[in-house]
Design an enzyme around this catalytic site. Sequence first.
Site, PDB file in Angstrom:
ATOM      1  N   TYR A   1      28.629  36.558  40.139  1.00  0.00           N
ATOM      2  CA  TYR A   1      29.105  37.936  40.030  1.00  0.00           C
ATOM      3  C   TYR A   1      28.111  38.881  40.712  1.00  0.00           C
ATOM      4  O   TYR A   1      28.518  39.807  41.413  1.00  0.00           O
ATOM      5  CB  TYR A   1      29.271  38.329  38.553  1.00  0.00           C
ATOM      6  CG  TYR A   1      30.345  37.548  37.849  1.00  0.00           C
ATOM      7  CD1 TYR A   1      31.664  38.000  37.840  1.00  0.00           C
ATOM      8  CD2 TYR A   1      30.058  36.351  37.203  1.00  0.00           C
ATOM      9  CE1 TYR A   1      32.669  37.274  37.204  1.00  0.00           C
ATOM     10  CE2 TYR A   1      31.047  35.625  36.565  1.00  0.00           C
ATOM     11  CZ  TYR A   1      32.353  36.083  36.564  1.00  0.00           C
ATOM     12  OH  TYR A   1      33.342  35.373  35.944  1.00  0.00           O
TER      13      TYR A   1
ATOM     14  N   ASN B   1      42.333  40.395  38.908  1.00  0.00           N
ATOM     15  CA  ASN B   1      42.951  39.790  40.092  1.00  0.00           C
ATOM     16  C   ASN B   1      44.372  39.344  39.749  1.00  0.00           C
ATOM     17  O   ASN B   1      44.558  38.479  38.902  1.00  0.00           O
ATOM     18  CB  ASN B   1      42.103  38.597  40.543  1.00  0.00           C
ATOM     19  CG  ASN B   1      42.757  37.778  41.632  1.00  0.00           C
ATOM     20  OD1 ASN B   1      43.685  38.217  42.306  1.00  0.00           O
ATOM     21  ND2 ASN B   1      42.282  36.552  41.792  1.00  0.00           N
TER      22      ASN B   1
ATOM     23  N   CYS C   1      39.284  33.776  42.601  1.00  0.00           N
ATOM     24  CA  CYS C   1      38.328  34.267  41.603  1.00  0.00           C
ATOM     25  C   CYS C   1      37.725  33.120  40.793  1.00  0.00           C
ATOM     26  O   CYS C   1      36.663  33.289  40.178  1.00  0.00           O
ATOM     27  CB  CYS C   1      38.976  35.297  40.698  1.00  0.00           C
ATOM     28  SG  CYS C   1      40.495  34.785  39.900  1.00  0.00           S
ATOM     29  N   HIS C   2      38.354  31.945  40.835  1.00  0.00           N
ATOM     30  CA  HIS C   2      37.797  30.789  40.118  1.00  0.00           C
ATOM     31  C   HIS C   2      36.480  30.324  40.735  1.00  0.00           C
ATOM     32  O   HIS C   2      35.736  29.593  40.097  1.00  0.00           O
ATOM     33  CB  HIS C   2      38.813  29.636  40.091  1.00  0.00           C
ATOM     34  CG  HIS C   2      39.223  29.160  41.437  1.00  0.00           C
ATOM     35  ND1 HIS C   2      40.224  29.771  42.167  1.00  0.00           N
ATOM     36  CD2 HIS C   2      38.770  28.133  42.208  1.00  0.00           C
ATOM     37  CE1 HIS C   2      40.371  29.142  43.320  1.00  0.00           C
ATOM     38  NE2 HIS C   2      39.490  28.143  43.372  1.00  0.00           N
TER      39      HIS C   2
ATOM     40  N   GLU D   1      38.379  21.341  44.216  1.00  0.00           N
ATOM     41  CA  GLU D   1      37.777  21.753  45.491  1.00  0.00           C
ATOM     42  C   GLU D   1      36.523  20.948  45.816  1.00  0.00           C
ATOM     43  O   GLU D   1      36.273  20.659  46.979  1.00  0.00           O
ATOM     44  CB  GLU D   1      37.480  23.262  45.456  1.00  0.00           C
ATOM     45  CG  GLU D   1      38.755  24.090  45.462  1.00  0.00           C
ATOM     46  CD  GLU D   1      38.503  25.575  45.632  1.00  0.00           C
ATOM     47  OE1 GLU D   1      37.347  25.989  45.907  1.00  0.00           O
ATOM     48  OE2 GLU D   1      39.463  26.349  45.503  1.00  0.00           O
TER      49      GLU D   1
END
Length: 170
Positions: A107, A130, A138-139, A165
């Site tokens: 952040y 979001n 945003c993850h 990912e």
Amino acid sequence: MKETINWAVLAYDKWHLYIAKTKKGLCYVGSPGQSYEDLEKWIQKRFPQSILLESEEALHPYLTELYEYFEGIRRTFSLPVDVRGTAFQVAIWEALNQIPYGKTTSYSEIARMIQRPTAVRAVGTAIGANPVLITVPCHRVIGKNGAITGYRGGLEMKEFLLQLETQNGD
């Protein structure tokens, strides 16, 4: 004339996510466990002069890209989004799109990216607002200490997306 917003349900594994689009692009990807009523309230608040119309056909290209992402085939999304928020929120959402697939950031790093290094809490609030989970990633934002922190889609989904990912990244 009222704007038509099309919606459909993305069903993947144990998740059922409501998604919606305006004529400009994807405007909503909901969280697991959210209901049609939640979608309806969200749309009424942000698009008050609109009507909701179920149309899997209209959302087919978006559903396809999301399924491809979940299967590890797709790393980026090519279809337009229609995200509406304050200038600050939009700046945050644009910064999120700069985080590469399979990578994470904090952040505080997002706050630095938008040249507001002391606005870490406000950054967290904007990330939480979001409207298009997954497609605006945003993850990929975690705590400065590496902890997996809050996610509108729930921590289980955030952990799943990060692991997906990591497995399919470079």
